[in-house]
Design a protein around this motif. Structure first.
Motif, PDB file in Angstrom:
ATOM      1  N   LEU A 126       0.820  -1.214   0.000  1.00 32.49           N
ATOM      2  CA  LEU A 126       0.000   0.000   0.000  1.00 32.49           C
ATOM      3  C   LEU A 126       0.852   1.260   0.000  1.00 32.49           C
ATOM      4  O   LEU A 126       0.552   2.230  -0.712  1.00 32.49           O
ATOM      5  N   PHE A 127       1.929   1.262   0.790  1.00 32.40           N
ATOM      6  CA  PHE A 127       2.810   2.430   0.826  1.00 32.40           C
ATOM      7  C   PHE A 127       3.481   2.642  -0.531  1.00 32.40           C
ATOM      8  O   PHE A 127       3.554   3.763  -1.025  1.00 32.40           O
ATOM      9  N   GLY A 128       3.966   1.575  -1.142  1.00 28.63           N
ATOM     10  CA  GLY A 128       4.598   1.683  -2.455  1.00 28.63           C
ATOM     11  C   GLY A 128       3.621   2.171  -3.515  1.00 28.63           C
ATOM     12  O   GLY A 128       3.960   3.007  -4.360  1.00 28.63           O
ATOM     13  N   PHE A 129       2.390   1.665  -3.458  1.00 29.27           N
ATOM     14  CA  PHE A 129       1.364   2.097  -4.404  1.00 29.27           C
ATOM     15  C   PHE A 129       1.048   3.584  -4.213  1.00 29.27           C
ATOM     16  O   PHE A 129       0.968   4.341  -5.175  1.00 29.27           O
ATOM     17  N   PHE A 130       0.876   3.985  -2.969  1.00 25.29           N
ATOM     18  CA  PHE A 130       0.565   5.386  -2.672  1.00 25.29           C
ATOM     19  C   PHE A 130       1.705   6.307  -3.106  1.00 25.29           C
ATOM     20  O   PHE A 130       1.483   7.328  -3.758  1.00 25.29           O
ATOM     21  N   GLN A 131       2.910   5.953  -2.778  1.00 24.67           N
ATOM     22  CA  GLN A 131       4.084   6.771  -3.119  1.00 24.67           C
ATOM     23  C   GLN A 131       4.254   6.871  -4.644  1.00 24.67           C
ATOM     24  O   GLN A 131       4.466   7.960  -5.184  1.00 24.67           O
ATOM     25  N   SER A 132       4.158   5.761  -5.322  1.00 28.81           N
ATOM     26  CA  SER A 132       4.299   5.767  -6.777  1.00 28.81           C
ATOM     27  C   SER A 132       3.160   6.531  -7.450  1.00 28.81           C
ATOM     28  O   SER A 132       3.368   7.233  -8.441  1.00 28.81           O
ATOM     29  N   SER A 133       1.958   6.418  -6.902  1.00 29.53           N
ATOM     30  CA  SER A 133       0.813   7.134  -7.460  1.00 29.53           C
ATOM     31  C   SER A 133       0.986   8.642  -7.324  1.00 29.53           C
ATOM     32  O   SER A 133       0.675   9.397  -8.255  1.00 29.53           O
ATOM     33  N   LEU A 134       1.469   9.092  -6.185  1.00 30.09           N
ATOM     34  CA  LEU A 134       1.713  10.522  -5.998  1.00 30.09           C
ATOM     35  C   LEU A 134       2.772  11.041  -6.966  1.00 30.09           C
ATOM     36  O   LEU A 134       2.619  12.119  -7.550  1.00 30.09           O
ATOM     37  N   LEU A 135       3.830  10.283  -7.144  1.00 27.10           N
ATOM     38  CA  LEU A 135       4.878  10.689  -8.068  1.00 27.10           C
ATOM     39  C   LEU A 135       4.357  10.738  -9.501  1.00 27.10           C
ATOM     40  O   LEU A 135       4.631  11.685 -10.246  1.00 27.10           O
ATOM     41  N   MET A 136       3.560   9.746  -9.880  1.00 28.24           N
ATOM     42  CA  MET A 136       2.973   9.732 -11.219  1.00 28.24           C
ATOM     43  C   MET A 136       2.024  10.906 -11.406  1.00 28.24           C
ATOM     44  O   MET A 136       2.052  11.592 -12.420  1.00 28.24           O
ATOM     45  N   PHE A 137       1.185  11.177 -10.397  1.00 20.72           N
ATOM     46  CA  PHE A 137       0.245  12.288 -10.485  1.00 20.72           C
ATOM     47  C   PHE A 137       0.993  13.609 -10.650  1.00 20.72           C
ATOM     48  O   PHE A 137       0.616  14.434 -11.495  1.00 20.72           O
ATOM     49  N   ALA A 138       2.031  13.816  -9.874  1.00 20.41           N
ATOM     50  CA  ALA A 138       2.803  15.057  -9.972  1.00 20.41           C
ATOM     51  C   ALA A 138       3.467  15.181 -11.344  1.00 20.41           C
ATOM     52  O   ALA A 138       3.470  16.261 -11.945  1.00 20.41           O
ATOM     53  N   SER A 139       4.015  14.107 -11.847  1.00 18.07           N
ATOM     54  CA  SER A 139       4.692  14.136 -13.146  1.00 18.07           C
ATOM     55  C   SER A 139       3.716  14.409 -14.290  1.00 18.07           C
ATOM     56  O   SER A 139       3.976  15.246 -15.161  1.00 18.07           O
ATOM     57  N   VAL A 140       2.600  13.705 -14.287  1.00 15.94           N
ATOM     58  CA  VAL A 140       1.607  13.884 -15.349  1.00 15.94           C
ATOM     59  C   VAL A 140       1.008  15.290 -15.280  1.00 15.94           C
ATOM     60  O   VAL A 140       0.856  15.966 -16.307  1.00 15.94           O
ATOM     61  N   THR A 141       0.692  15.767 -14.086  1.00 15.78           N
ATOM     62  CA  THR A 141       0.140  17.108 -13.935  1.00 15.78           C
ATOM     63  C   THR A 141       1.141  18.159 -14.394  1.00 15.78           C
ATOM     64  O   THR A 141       0.779  19.124 -15.077  1.00 15.78           O
TER      65      THR A 141
END
Length: 151
Positions: free
Chosen positions: A118-133
């Motif tokens: 869950l932590f890895g998913f959350f961390q990777s999702s935040l990084l992806m969201f920031a990059s795409v945005t």
């Protein structure tokens, strides 16, 4: 420098340079018109307290400046459908990768580490969201000469 000039200067600092002179002239004329109307209503010359009252009615200089500038969006409306699609595919991709990593860890170590998953998913999702945005912000706010339209 009097109170009105300081107020207009504070507003001008937050305006785009290209429109600064026009807006400050318009704002000063608006303030002076209000003061003139107030003097006519009260039947006496304007006092410093009247100036501060009019300026308080206008609001904070940053609010006044924001009223003269167009709102800036992170992602423009023409890019938004593609932005949502990229976020959706990104979340799915990250979930699959984290699931594969979870499966590899489970088979090699024999431990069930759900918190790590869950932590890895959350961390990777935040990084992806920031990059795409960030990428879509740049695409949405390119200068007019370099505009790219979505497919």
């Amino acid at each position: 420098m009097n109170l009105i000039d300081r107020y207009i200067s504070a507003v001008a600092q937050q305006l785009p340079e290209a429109r600064r002179d026009d807006i400050t002239r318009e704002l000063k004329a608006n303030i002076l018109d209000r003061l003139e109307n107030l003097a006519l209503e009260q039947g006496r010359p304007i006092a410093v307290e009247d100036e501060s009252t009019v300026l308080r009615e206008l609001g904070h200089p940053s609010q006044v400046a924001a009223g003269f500038t167009p709102p800036q969006q992170l992602v423009s409306s023409e890019w938004f459908p593609m932005f949502k699609q990229c976020l959706t595919y990104g979340i799915i991709f990250i979930f699959v990768l984290q699931l594969i990593g979870f499966g590899v860890a489970l088979t090699s170590m024999g431990k069930l580490n759900i918190v790590g998953f869950l932590f890895g998913f959350f961390q990777s999702s935040l990084l992806m969201f920031a990059s795409v945005t960030g990428a879509f912000y740049l695409l949405s706010n390119l200068p007019a000469t370099e505009k790219i339209s979505p497919l």
